[in-house]
Write a protein that holds these residues in place. Structure first.
Motif, PDB file in Angstrom:
ATOM      1  N   ALA A 288       9.858   4.258  -9.510  1.00  0.00           N
ATOM      2  CA  ALA A 288      10.664   5.328 -10.090  1.00  0.00           C
ATOM      3  C   ALA A 288      10.020   5.836 -11.379  1.00  0.00           C
ATOM      4  CB  ALA A 288      12.079   4.822 -10.371  1.00  0.00           C
TER       5      ALA A 288
ATOM      6  N   GLN B 297       6.887   5.627 -12.210  1.00  0.00           N
ATOM      7  CA  GLN B 297       5.644   6.345 -11.900  1.00  0.00           C
ATOM      8  C   GLN B 297       5.940   7.743 -11.374  1.00  0.00           C
ATOM      9  OE1 GLN B 297       3.697   3.668  -9.199  1.00  0.00           O
ATOM     10  NE2 GLN B 297       2.700   2.512 -10.872  1.00  0.00           N
TER      11      GLN B 297
ATOM     12  N   ASP C 286      16.616   7.480  -9.408  1.00  0.00           N
ATOM     13  CA  ASP C 286      15.917   7.985 -10.587  1.00  0.00           C
ATOM     14  C   ASP C 286      16.095   9.486 -10.724  1.00  0.00           C
ATOM     15  OD1 ASP C 286      13.788   9.421  -9.144  1.00  0.00           O
ATOM     16  OD2 ASP C 286      13.055   7.419  -8.597  1.00  0.00           O
TER      17      ASP C 286
ATOM     18  N   PHE D  72      11.690  12.725  -2.683  1.00  0.00           N
ATOM     19  CA  PHE D  72      10.672  12.671  -1.619  1.00  0.00           C
ATOM     20  C   PHE D  72      10.562  14.020  -0.914  1.00  0.00           C
ATOM     21  CE2 PHE D  72      10.880   8.232  -2.211  1.00  0.00           C
ATOM     22  CZ  PHE D  72      12.224   7.864  -2.227  1.00  0.00           C
TER      23      PHE D  72
ATOM     24  N   LEU E  93       7.680   6.261   4.432  1.00  0.00           N
ATOM     25  CA  LEU E  93       7.611   5.586   3.137  1.00  0.00           C
ATOM     26  C   LEU E  93       7.347   4.092   3.241  1.00  0.00           C
ATOM     27  CD1 LEU E  93      10.630   7.304   1.338  1.00  0.00           C
ATOM     28  CD2 LEU E  93       8.195   7.655   0.882  1.00  0.00           C
TER      29      LEU E  93
ATOM     30  N   PHE F  25       1.008   3.707   3.233  1.00  0.00           N
ATOM     31  CA  PHE F  25       1.427   5.090   2.991  1.00  0.00           C
ATOM     32  C   PHE F  25       1.534   5.300   1.489  1.00  0.00           C
ATOM     33  CE2 PHE F  25       3.182   9.175   3.399  1.00  0.00           C
ATOM     34  CZ  PHE F  25       4.086   9.307   2.368  1.00  0.00           C
ATOM     35  N   THR F  26       0.789   6.255   0.991  1.00  0.00           N
ATOM     36  CA  THR F  26       0.870   6.569  -0.435  1.00  0.00           C
ATOM     37  C   THR F  26       0.582   8.039  -0.642  1.00  0.00           C
ATOM     38  OG1 THR F  26       0.032   6.068  -2.633  1.00  0.00           O
ATOM     39  CG2 THR F  26      -1.563   5.953  -0.848  1.00  0.00           C
ATOM     40  N   THR F  27       1.175   8.594  -1.678  1.00  0.00           N
ATOM     41  CA  THR F  27       0.851   9.978  -2.031  1.00  0.00           C
ATOM     42  C   THR F  27       0.095   9.988  -3.349  1.00  0.00           C
ATOM     43  OG1 THR F  27       2.950  10.205  -3.197  1.00  0.00           O
ATOM     44  CG2 THR F  27       2.887  10.946  -0.907  1.00  0.00           C
ATOM     45  N   LYS F  28      -0.218   8.774  -3.856  1.00  0.00           N
ATOM     46  CA  LYS F  28      -0.885   8.707  -5.164  1.00  0.00           C
ATOM     47  C   LYS F  28      -2.377   8.532  -4.960  1.00  0.00           C
ATOM     48  CE  LYS F  28       3.233   6.359  -6.639  1.00  0.00           C
ATOM     49  NZ  LYS F  28       3.811   5.031  -6.793  1.00  0.00           N
TER      50      LYS F  28
ATOM     51  N   MET G  15      -1.897   2.230  -3.301  1.00  0.00           N
ATOM     52  CA  MET G  15      -2.293   1.376  -2.193  1.00  0.00           C
ATOM     53  C   MET G  15      -1.307   1.490  -1.049  1.00  0.00           C
ATOM     54  SD  MET G  15      -3.713  -2.046  -3.973  1.00  0.00           S
ATOM     55  CE  MET G  15      -3.935  -2.831  -2.375  1.00  0.00           C
ATOM     56  N   GLY G  16      -0.097   1.940  -1.392  1.00  0.00           N
ATOM     57  CA  GLY G  16       0.888   2.140  -0.346  1.00  0.00           C
ATOM     58  C   GLY G  16       1.388   0.862   0.284  1.00  0.00           C
ATOM     59  N   ILE G  17       1.451  -0.180  -0.492  1.00  0.00           N
ATOM     60  CA  ILE G  17       1.973  -1.417   0.090  1.00  0.00           C
ATOM     61  C   ILE G  17       3.282  -1.868  -0.548  1.00  0.00           C
ATOM     62  CG2 ILE G  17      -0.215  -2.343   0.915  1.00  0.00           C
ATOM     63  CD1 ILE G  17      -0.047  -4.055  -1.759  1.00  0.00           C
ATOM     64  N   GLY G  18       3.628  -1.298  -1.738  1.00  0.00           N
ATOM     65  CA  GLY G  18       4.816  -1.743  -2.475  1.00  0.00           C
ATOM     66  C   GLY G  18       6.068  -1.694  -1.628  1.00  0.00           C
TER      67      GLY G  18
ATOM     68  N   PHE H 169      17.008   4.551  -3.518  1.00  0.00           N
ATOM     69  CA  PHE H 169      16.797   3.463  -2.554  1.00  0.00           C
ATOM     70  C   PHE H 169      18.092   2.670  -2.450  1.00  0.00           C
ATOM     71  CE2 PHE H 169      12.381   3.651  -1.445  1.00  0.00           C
ATOM     72  CZ  PHE H 169      11.812   4.385  -2.469  1.00  0.00           C
TER      73      PHE H 169
END
Ligand code: ADP
Length: 686
Positions: free
Chosen positions: A590, A592, A621, A626, A634, A639-642, A646-649, A676
């Protein structure tokens, strides 16, 4: 002390001086002490032998010797000086003395001696000052003729004294002290010539004539010494004698009086003297009350577990008042002038300290702290600047986390707190408290270390989860490859097309895929941390702990965290570290997202609610939320948009929540940010 019969003015001085409560000493023009009475010995702790012949400022080092010049000038110009001074006694204690100086001149008018009368007001000062107003009031009363006045014929006493002298008595004070009956006889011999109406009202029963008699009924035994002292004052030609003493009305009521005997030359020539009496029983009661509260204050002061200093602000207040009179913008000057700040640090002195303060400042003797506050503020003199400015702005007090320098060379973190109540300001004193923050600062440092440890642990845990995720996600495609490869082999194994090479390659593919699957299986086995534990957990406490870890970071990024935690959320069975990791991951995401989108009003709300027999949590937040097309992906691994994501969180979050038998989902909140939602059943496992 030698009598000075040659001049006549200090006749029989030895004993009279020794009879007086006040310290009296005589010094010559150069400052050498010539005589020293018993009260001086008691007050300063120097015997007559030790004192006579010494320089007064050497014997009794003044706190501010630089002020002597102005005093001396006034003394020589007007013949007297009156005021307050601080000087050290033999044992080093700083005494506050109310002093009166007068000059004795020779026949040519040249000053020969300076006589100082002094009274120790170190202890009584605060009370005294509180009383000043009421004293002022009764001084006014006096002028308004509210006082009782008596004109007394004392010629019979003159006769009695002459007779005594002819019998060889020269030391009147000693004689009077030894012969109270004689004093009583003098009282009986004294005639009242005249009284005013107030005297009738105060002492009589409505008939003035009743009062024109001897003083006998008005004089209780406990006041005999006052009569004796008045007589001595008269014969030593003092202009007056003032004291407080009990007197008695014709009806026998004894009350506290302010007694003044005045010996103006005209009436002395007539053989009469004037007595003024004011009933101060009210004031005495007020004083007793004040003393009582003073004692209470003192007890409180000394036994408080917080370090307390009592400051004498008067010299600084005087300075500020003078600056104001001179038209100086005091606040501006204090804010900018370092020299003035240093002067202030020297002008404000510590008068009194309690045990806790002694401990904090590392001294064993309270007097070691007396004197200017300067040494305490070596590290942070600016605190005093801000404190003074707060006072000048009229604020009720000032608080600051700062550092003080102790007398044993430490620098200690403290919470400095000073209040400016008008009552204390009037008295020119201030009480300052210090709270030792060392422990708190240390706790904070420890917490920060724990936070760092946690972050590291979280990273390691994430690594474990990463492996687990990879294993989980990769195992299936690998299995598919293997299955498909086997199918291809079967296809290729038919007789028509000759695909020998493909066969070999596919065979290797299968072998590699199996090996890869095996390796991942092994990595997973190694990386999976010890079996997750299950304990009964309070969801609200979990949220609070997790937000504690991020508190610092949120403050730094200007994020407002709102915890909306419902009461009565049932406890759940779960792994504390894993669930904390979920919360931390979601809150970090959130933060980030909000930072990445440049949102200015950054807020995170965490809600907890009961959900069936378990709990439901929401993290929302004020970020961008999204894109609709991402909502479905998600929680997928990688999957990441950054750019550096890494898209694992989120995939880890999902596997943890899954492990706990709950469900996690993401949606855009009505206000636009990300929300969430996840559940945690009471049993903790599916
Ligand atoms: P990473 O943060 O490394 O990209 P995550 O699994 O934590 O991996 O998040 C995946 C993606 O989900 C993010 O890249 C981001 O696009 C989106 N996302 C996660 N949390 C939020 C959020 N609070 N607001 C907007 N997007 C989010």
């Amino acid at each position: 002390m030698a009598g000075r019969d040659d001049s006549g003015t200090l006749e029989a001085t030895v004993d009279i001086f020794d009879l007086v409560h006040d310290s009296i000493f005589v010094r010559d023009r150069a400052g050498y002490i010539r005589s020293w009475n018993a009260a001086s010995e008691a007050l300063y702790g120097w015997s007559r032998e030790a004192a006579v012949g010494r320089l007064v400022n050497e014997l009794l080092p003044p706190r501010r010797p630089e002020r002597d010049a102005a005093r001396e000038a006034e003394l020589l110009e007007t013949g007297r000086w009156e005021g307050r001074l601080s000087r050290a006694a033999a044992d080093g204690r700083m005494l506050t003395i109310d002093a009166r100086w007068s000059v004795r001149r020779d026949a040519d008018g040249a000053p020969v001696e300076i006589i100082e009368t002094g009274r120790d007001v170190t202890e009584r000062r605060a009370v005294e000052e509180a009383l000043q107003r009421s004293e002022y009031r009764y001084r006014n009363l006096f002028q308004a003729m509210a006082a009782s006045f008596w004109e007394i014929d004392f010629t019979p006493i003159g006769d009695m004294l002459r007779e005594l002298r002819s019998e060889g008595v020269t030391d009147y004070p000693a004689y009077f002290a030894a012969n109270p009956d004689y004093v009583r006889r003098m009282i009986r011999a004294t005639r009242v010539v005249d009284v005013n109406e107030q005297t009738v009202a105060l002492f009589g029963r409505g008939d003035k004539g009743e009062l024109l008699r001897d003083l006998e009924p008005f004089w209780p035994d406990e006041s005999l010494h006052v009569f004796a002292a008045s007589v001595i004052s008269a014969v030593t030609r003092k202009p007056n004698y003032v004291t407080e003493t009990p007197l008695r009305t014709l009806d026998g009521r004894v009350f506290d009086a302010l007694f003044t005997a005045a010996f103006p030359p005209e009436s002395i020539a007539k053989g009469t003297l004037l007595i003024g009496v004011i009933d101060i029983s009210d004031r005495t009661a007020a004083e007793a009350h004040l003393r009582h509260s003073e004692t209470r204050y003192r007890n409180l002061f000394h036994h408080m577990p917080i370090a307390l200093l009592q400051l004498d602000m008067r010299p600084l207040f005087d300075k500020i008042a003078a600056m104001k009179t001179a038209g100086v913008d005091v606040a501006d000057k204090i804010a900018t002038d370092d020299e003035l700040l240093t002067e202030a640090l020297r002008l404000v002195t510590i008068d009194e300290v309690n045990d806790a303060a002694m401990k904090l400042f590392g001294v064993t003797d309270p007097t070691a702290l007396h004197g200017p506050i300067e040494p305490a503020w070596q590290a942070r003199p600016d605190t005093i600047r801000r404190s003074l400015l707060a006072r000048l702005r009229g604020e009720p007090g000032y608080v600051e986390e700062t550092k003080i320098s102790t007398r044993d060379g430490r620098v200690v973190d403290v919470l400095y707190n000073i209040a400016f109540p008008p009552t204390l300001t009037e008295l020119g004193i201030n009480v300052v408290t210090f709270m030792d923050l060392t422990e708190r600062v240390e706790t904070q440092a420890a917490l920060q270390r724990v936070q760092a440890d946690f972050a590291r642990a979280a990273r390691i845990a994430t690594l474990g989860e990463l492996t687990a995720s990879i294993a989980h996600e990769v195992n299936q495609p690998l299995a598919a490859i293997a299955t498909n490869g086997e199918a291809s082999l079967r296809w290729l194994g038919r007789p028509e097309p000759d695909v020998e090479e493909v066969h070999t390659l596919t065979g290797r593919m299968v072998a590699d895929a199996r090996r890869a699957a095996d390796i991942i299986k092994r990595i997973r086995g190694i990386a999976t941390p010890s079996a997750p534990t299950r304990a009964e957990l309070s969801v609200n406490a979990l949220v609070e702990e997790a937000s504690l870890f991020l508190r610092h970071e949120m403050q730094a990024q200007g994020v407002t965290l709102t915890l909306d935690l419902a009461a009565g959320v049932p406890p759940i069975l779960g792994d504390r570290t894993q669930l904390q990791q979920v919360l931390v991951n979601l809150m970090v995401n959130a933060m980030q997202a909000m930072a990445g989108a440049g949102v200015t009003r950054r807020g995170i709300i965490v809600r907890s609610r009961a959900h069936g027999t378990g709990a439901a949590l929401e993290i929302e937040d004020s970020g961008p939320g999204f894109a609709p097309e991402h909502l479905g992906s998600l929680f997928a691994s990688f999957f990441t948009t950054k750019a550096d994501g890494m898209g694992i969180g989120l995939s880890i979050c999902r596997s943890i929540i899954d492990d706990h038998g709950g469900q996690i989902s993401a949606a855009n909140a009505p206000a636009g940010g990300a929300r969430f939602h996840f559940t945690l059943p009471a049993e903790g496992t599916p």
